[in-house]
Design a protein around this motif. Structure first.
Motif, PDB file in Angstrom:
ATOM      1  N   LEU A   7      22.712  -5.951   3.276  1.00  0.00           N
ATOM      2  CA  LEU A   7      22.202  -4.291   2.802  1.00  0.00           C
ATOM      3  C   LEU A   7      21.319  -4.512   1.897  1.00  0.00           C
ATOM      4  CD1 LEU A   7      22.967  -1.226   2.909  1.00  0.00           C
ATOM      5  CD2 LEU A   7      24.508  -1.670   1.288  1.00  0.00           C
ATOM      6  N   ILE A   8      21.079  -5.264   0.866  1.00  0.00           N
ATOM      7  CA  ILE A   8      20.064  -5.175  -0.218  1.00  0.00           C
ATOM      8  C   ILE A   8      18.917  -5.787   0.443  1.00  0.00           C
ATOM      9  CG2 ILE A   8      19.651  -6.437  -2.275  1.00  0.00           C
ATOM     10  CD1 ILE A   8      21.723  -4.626  -2.866  1.00  0.00           C
ATOM     11  N   ALA A   9      19.071  -6.545   1.429  1.00  0.00           N
ATOM     12  CA  ALA A   9      17.751  -6.974   2.061  1.00  0.00           C
ATOM     13  C   ALA A   9      17.102  -5.861   2.922  1.00  0.00           C
ATOM     14  CB  ALA A   9      18.163  -8.310   3.197  1.00  0.00           C
ATOM     15  N   LYS A  10      18.074  -5.046   3.646  1.00  0.00           N
ATOM     16  CA  LYS A  10      17.684  -3.921   4.281  1.00  0.00           C
ATOM     17  C   LYS A  10      17.035  -2.685   3.483  1.00  0.00           C
ATOM     18  CE  LYS A  10      19.348  -0.627   7.852  1.00  0.00           C
ATOM     19  NZ  LYS A  10      20.500  -0.014   8.407  1.00  0.00           N
ATOM     20  N   LEU A  11      17.709  -2.448   2.467  1.00  0.00           N
ATOM     21  CA  LEU A  11      17.106  -1.579   1.400  1.00  0.00           C
ATOM     22  C   LEU A  11      15.876  -1.954   0.803  1.00  0.00           C
ATOM     23  CD1 LEU A  11      20.393  -0.605  -0.556  1.00  0.00           C
ATOM     24  CD2 LEU A  11      19.366   0.799   1.028  1.00  0.00           C
ATOM     25  N   GLU A  12      15.759  -3.268   0.487  1.00  0.00           N
ATOM     26  CA  GLU A  12      14.402  -3.736   0.160  1.00  0.00           C
ATOM     27  C   GLU A  12      13.487  -3.374   0.956  1.00  0.00           C
ATOM     28  OE1 GLU A  12      14.731  -7.630  -2.867  1.00  0.00           O
ATOM     29  OE2 GLU A  12      15.541  -8.081  -0.691  1.00  0.00           O
ATOM     30  N   LYS A  13      13.461  -3.608   2.244  1.00  0.00           N
ATOM     31  CA  LYS A  13      12.514  -3.578   3.480  1.00  0.00           C
ATOM     32  C   LYS A  13      12.275  -2.059   3.711  1.00  0.00           C
ATOM     33  CE  LYS A  13      11.546  -4.460   8.224  1.00  0.00           C
ATOM     34  NZ  LYS A  13      12.094  -4.879   9.377  1.00  0.00           N
ATOM     35  N   LEU A  14      13.370  -1.147   3.492  1.00  0.00           N
ATOM     36  CA  LEU A  14      12.908   0.390   3.733  1.00  0.00           C
ATOM     37  C   LEU A  14      12.263   0.742   2.555  1.00  0.00           C
ATOM     38  CD1 LEU A  14      16.526   1.534   5.094  1.00  0.00           C
ATOM     39  CD2 LEU A  14      14.290   1.447   6.443  1.00  0.00           C
ATOM     40  N   SER A  15      12.562   0.470   1.283  1.00  0.00           N
ATOM     41  CA  SER A  15      11.914   0.988   0.003  1.00  0.00           C
ATOM     42  C   SER A  15      10.473   0.396  -0.112  1.00  0.00           C
ATOM     43  CB  SER A  15      12.938   0.721  -1.040  1.00  0.00           C
ATOM     44  OG  SER A  15      13.235  -0.452  -1.430  1.00  0.00           O
ATOM     45  N   SER A  16      10.208  -0.845   0.510  1.00  0.00           N
ATOM     46  CA  SER A  16       9.337  -1.838   0.269  1.00  0.00           C
ATOM     47  C   SER A  16       9.163  -2.271  -1.172  1.00  0.00           C
ATOM     48  CB  SER A  16       7.726  -0.961   0.430  1.00  0.00           C
ATOM     49  OG  SER A  16       7.911  -0.638   1.754  1.00  0.00           O
ATOM     50  N   LEU A  17      10.311  -2.571  -1.820  1.00  0.00           N
ATOM     51  CA  LEU A  17      10.483  -3.059  -3.294  1.00  0.00           C
ATOM     52  C   LEU A  17      11.035  -4.322  -3.018  1.00  0.00           C
ATOM     53  CD1 LEU A  17      12.029   0.277  -5.011  1.00  0.00           C
ATOM     54  CD2 LEU A  17       9.913  -0.809  -5.135  1.00  0.00           C
ATOM     55  N   GLN A  18      10.597  -5.307  -3.927  1.00  0.00           N
ATOM     56  CA  GLN A  18      11.489  -6.491  -3.803  1.00  0.00           C
ATOM     57  C   GLN A  18      12.335  -6.794  -5.271  1.00  0.00           C
ATOM     58  OE1 GLN A  18       8.875  -9.937  -3.468  1.00  0.00           O
ATOM     59  NE2 GLN A  18      10.345 -11.412  -3.482  1.00  0.00           N
ATOM     60  N   VAL A  19      13.618  -6.950  -4.990  1.00  0.00           N
ATOM     61  CA  VAL A  19      14.515  -7.175  -6.183  1.00  0.00           C
ATOM     62  C   VAL A  19      14.710  -8.626  -6.344  1.00  0.00           C
ATOM     63  CG1 VAL A  19      16.972  -6.647  -6.911  1.00  0.00           C
ATOM     64  CG2 VAL A  19      15.789  -5.143  -5.348  1.00  0.00           C
ATOM     65  N   ILE A  90      -2.762   5.625   4.617  1.00  0.00           N
ATOM     66  CA  ILE A  90      -2.280   4.408   5.389  1.00  0.00           C
ATOM     67  C   ILE A  90      -1.322   3.773   4.619  1.00  0.00           C
ATOM     68  CG2 ILE A  90      -3.173   2.153   6.224  1.00  0.00           C
ATOM     69  CD1 ILE A  90      -4.471   4.597   7.624  1.00  0.00           C
ATOM     70  N   VAL A  91      -0.289   3.740   5.340  1.00  0.00           N
ATOM     71  CA  VAL A  91       1.222   3.050   4.696  1.00  0.00           C
ATOM     72  C   VAL A  91       1.794   2.345   5.816  1.00  0.00           C
ATOM     73  CG1 VAL A  91       1.880   5.587   3.500  1.00  0.00           C
ATOM     74  CG2 VAL A  91       2.764   4.874   5.716  1.00  0.00           C
ATOM     75  N   PRO A  92       2.378   1.259   4.818  1.00  0.00           N
ATOM     76  CA  PRO A  92       3.339   0.468   5.825  1.00  0.00           C
ATOM     77  C   PRO A  92       4.422   0.783   6.589  1.00  0.00           C
ATOM     78  CG  PRO A  92       3.376  -0.079   3.379  1.00  0.00           C
ATOM     79  CD  PRO A  92       2.857   1.249   3.520  1.00  0.00           C
ATOM     80  N   LYS A  93       4.255   0.257   7.914  1.00  0.00           N
ATOM     81  CA  LYS A  93       5.114   0.525   8.927  1.00  0.00           C
ATOM     82  C   LYS A  93       6.632  -0.075   8.480  1.00  0.00           C
ATOM     83  CE  LYS A  93       6.010  -0.097  13.756  1.00  0.00           C
ATOM     84  NZ  LYS A  93       5.808  -0.979  15.081  1.00  0.00           N
ATOM     85  N   ILE A  94       7.534   1.016   8.315  1.00  0.00           N
ATOM     86  CA  ILE A  94       8.777   0.559   8.100  1.00  0.00           C
ATOM     87  C   ILE A  94       9.844   0.785   9.212  1.00  0.00           C
ATOM     88  CG2 ILE A  94       8.433   0.987   5.772  1.00  0.00           C
ATOM     89  CD1 ILE A  94       9.981   3.342   5.902  1.00  0.00           C
ATOM     90  N   ILE A  95       9.427   1.527  10.202  1.00  0.00           N
ATOM     91  CA  ILE A  95      10.307   1.568  11.461  1.00  0.00           C
ATOM     92  C   ILE A  95       9.841   0.729  12.415  1.00  0.00           C
ATOM     93  CG2 ILE A  95      11.285   3.268  13.057  1.00  0.00           C
ATOM     94  CD1 ILE A  95      10.942   5.281  10.841  1.00  0.00           C
ATOM     95  N   GLU A  96      10.653   0.092  13.145  1.00  0.00           N
ATOM     96  CA  GLU A  96      10.123  -1.053  14.452  1.00  0.00           C
ATOM     97  C   GLU A  96      10.395  -0.333  15.443  1.00  0.00           C
ATOM     98  OE1 GLU A  96      12.183  -4.763  13.632  1.00  0.00           O
ATOM     99  OE2 GLU A  96      11.620  -4.732  11.406  1.00  0.00           O
TER     100      GLU A  96
END
Length: 96
Positions: A7-19, A90-96
């Motif tokens: 879940l943390i990995a998924k939230l990192e990807k969706l938020s474009s943040l790295q914990v 221009i934003v990063p793609k987050i939905i595949e």
């Protein structure tokens, strides 16, 4: 809901943040506490409470939805964006 590394990995990807790894355990604990608190709301009996749509007596005041364009402000904002093209962000793609 279980807060785990997946879940943390998924939230990192969706938020474009790295914990950071040392922060992940504390984050998992904090998120679990928040989720448990919110799940407590399911235990509240609201069957005898009438549904409301507004807390303001008489309803919400509406305004006319009008479009205003300020090219100088738009260009200023776009010039400070990390990436822009043809007047768009221009934003990063987050939905595949």
């Amino acid at each position: 809901m279980t807060v785990d590394d997946k879940l943390i990995a998924k939230l990192e990807k969706l938020s474009s943040l790295q914990v950071d790894d040392e922060r992940k355990e504390k984050l998992k604990s904090e998120l679990a506490d928040i989720i448990n608190f919110v799940e407590n709301l399911n235990d509240i009996d609201v069957s005898n409470i009438e549904a409301t749509f507004s807390t303001i007596e008489g309803g919400t005041l509406l305004r006319e939805d009008t479009s205003k364009q300020n090219l100088e402000l738009s260009n200023h904002i776009l010039n400070h964006a990390p990436k822009s093209e043809d007047g768009y962000f221009i934003v990063p793609k987050i939905i595949e």
